[in-house]
Design an enzyme around this catalytic site. Structure first.
Site, PDB file in Angstrom:
ATOM      1  N   GLY A   1       0.907  -8.816  33.639  1.00  0.00           N
ATOM      2  CA  GLY A   1       0.491  -9.594  32.432  1.00  0.00           C
ATOM      3  C   GLY A   1       0.226 -11.184  32.743  1.00  0.00           C
ATOM      4  O   GLY A   1       0.957 -11.936  31.978  1.00  0.00           O
TER       5      GLY A   1
ATOM      6  N   HIS B   1       9.991 -20.951  33.484  1.00  0.00           N
ATOM      7  CA  HIS B   1       9.414 -22.108  32.774  1.00  0.00           C
ATOM      8  C   HIS B   1      10.222 -22.505  31.655  1.00  0.00           C
ATOM      9  O   HIS B   1      10.006 -23.076  30.565  1.00  0.00           O
ATOM     10  CB  HIS B   1       8.125 -21.597  32.002  1.00  0.00           C
TER      11      HIS B   1
ATOM     12  N   ARG C   1       6.623 -21.430  17.488  1.00  0.00           N
ATOM     13  CA  ARG C   1       6.989 -20.710  18.549  1.00  0.00           C
ATOM     14  C   ARG C   1       8.479 -20.020  18.168  1.00  0.00           C
ATOM     15  O   ARG C   1       8.765 -18.794  18.398  1.00  0.00           O
ATOM     16  CB  ARG C   1       6.650 -21.109  19.876  1.00  0.00           C
TER      17      ARG C   1
END
Ligand code: OAD
Length: 246
Positions: free
Chosen positions: A189, A118, A68
């Protein structure tokens, strides 16, 4: 979809709380988590993004985040990120952006009042809960157990600075304070399945805020939104932001 509108008008007294999820970055080329292509090597995110997964196989978890990290280096903000930054320029401190995303695309798009509940993909920290060392910037990839560094302060393994399943998100006091003062909640989203973000709409509604969702699919918590604007964030948000200032 319960409702549809093309215009959302903001008054000079409105305080807008924006909540974004993986969908706002989809048009930048970052895959969402729960789409058909959302699996990583056959794993669901709930199987690799946990303290238990890290304890069992830290190299596997780091491989997931290392991939990622590499991907995040190549992406650029899309019109949705720019639109939210424009909204902030107009509203100043009557605007607050809480993202579940760990990318920096909101900042790259010009947003300043952003809280990453997060965490950040480009930060790491010590994996020991007892260690007082701070998160630090880190864009490195770690693929094997041997490559993973140890904490300078206590010797525990270094982990991604990400909120995993079963952990408490960051900055919750500030987030809940901002949510309590919001007159408009704009959610973009996010599938509405991961708590506590999935419940923000209920909290905002209880406080009398107008609640709006933008995304191509109905989220799980769609019943709590006053308006659901169906479409891609990069296509809907620029028009919405222009209309909000009319
Ligand atoms: P999901 O993958 O669960 O949901 C992404 C949402 O974005 C879906 O509802 C899609 O319909 C929507 N979407 C897709 N393309 C879009 C577009 N172009 N414009 C707008 N919306 C679009 O992602 P999240 O809800 O963000 O946590 O997931 C929440 C958390 O679960 C993540 O932050 C992550 C994950 O586990 C951690 O890693 C801790």
């Amino acid at each position: 979809m319960p409702h549809r509108t093309d215009r959302v008008k903001l008054s000079p007294r409105d305080h807008l709380f924006a909540l974004t999820g993986a969908g706002v970055s989809a048009e930048s080329g970052l895959p969402t988590f729960r789409a058909a292509n959302g699996l990583w090597r056959g794993y669901r995110v709930e199987e690799v993004a946990t303290p238990e997964a890290f304890a069992a196989d830290p190299a596997l978890v780091w491989q997931f985040y290392s991939e990622r990290r590499l991907r995040h280096q190549t992406v650029r903000p899309n019109p949705a990120h720019f639109a939210l930054a424009e909204l902030e320029r107009g509203l100043g401190d009557r605007f607050f952006l809480c993202t579940q995303n760990v990318d920096s695309l909101h900042e790259q798009g010009g947003s300043q009042r952003v809280v990453h509940m997060h965490g950040h993909i480009r930060q790491s920290r010590c994996s020991s809960r007892r260690c007082s060392s701070r998160p630090f910037d880190d864009s490195n990839s770690y693929r094997t157990r041997e490559e993973i560094p140890f904490c300078n302060a206590c010797g525990a393994l270094i982990r991604p600075h990400i909120c995993w399943f079963g952990e408490v998100p960051f900055e919750m006091d500030l987030i809940l304070h901002q949510l309590a003062g919001a007159t408009v909640l704009l959610t973009v989203g996010t599938s509405g399945v991961v708590e506590p973000a999935a419940s923000f709409v209920k909290m905002a509604r209880r406080n009398g805020a107008k609640t709006i969702y933008v995304g191509p699919e109905e989220p799980s918590n769609s019943a709590f939104f006053d308006e659901v604007l169906s479409g891609k964030a990069g296509e809907v948000l620029p028009g919405l932001v222009r209309a909000s200032g009319d």
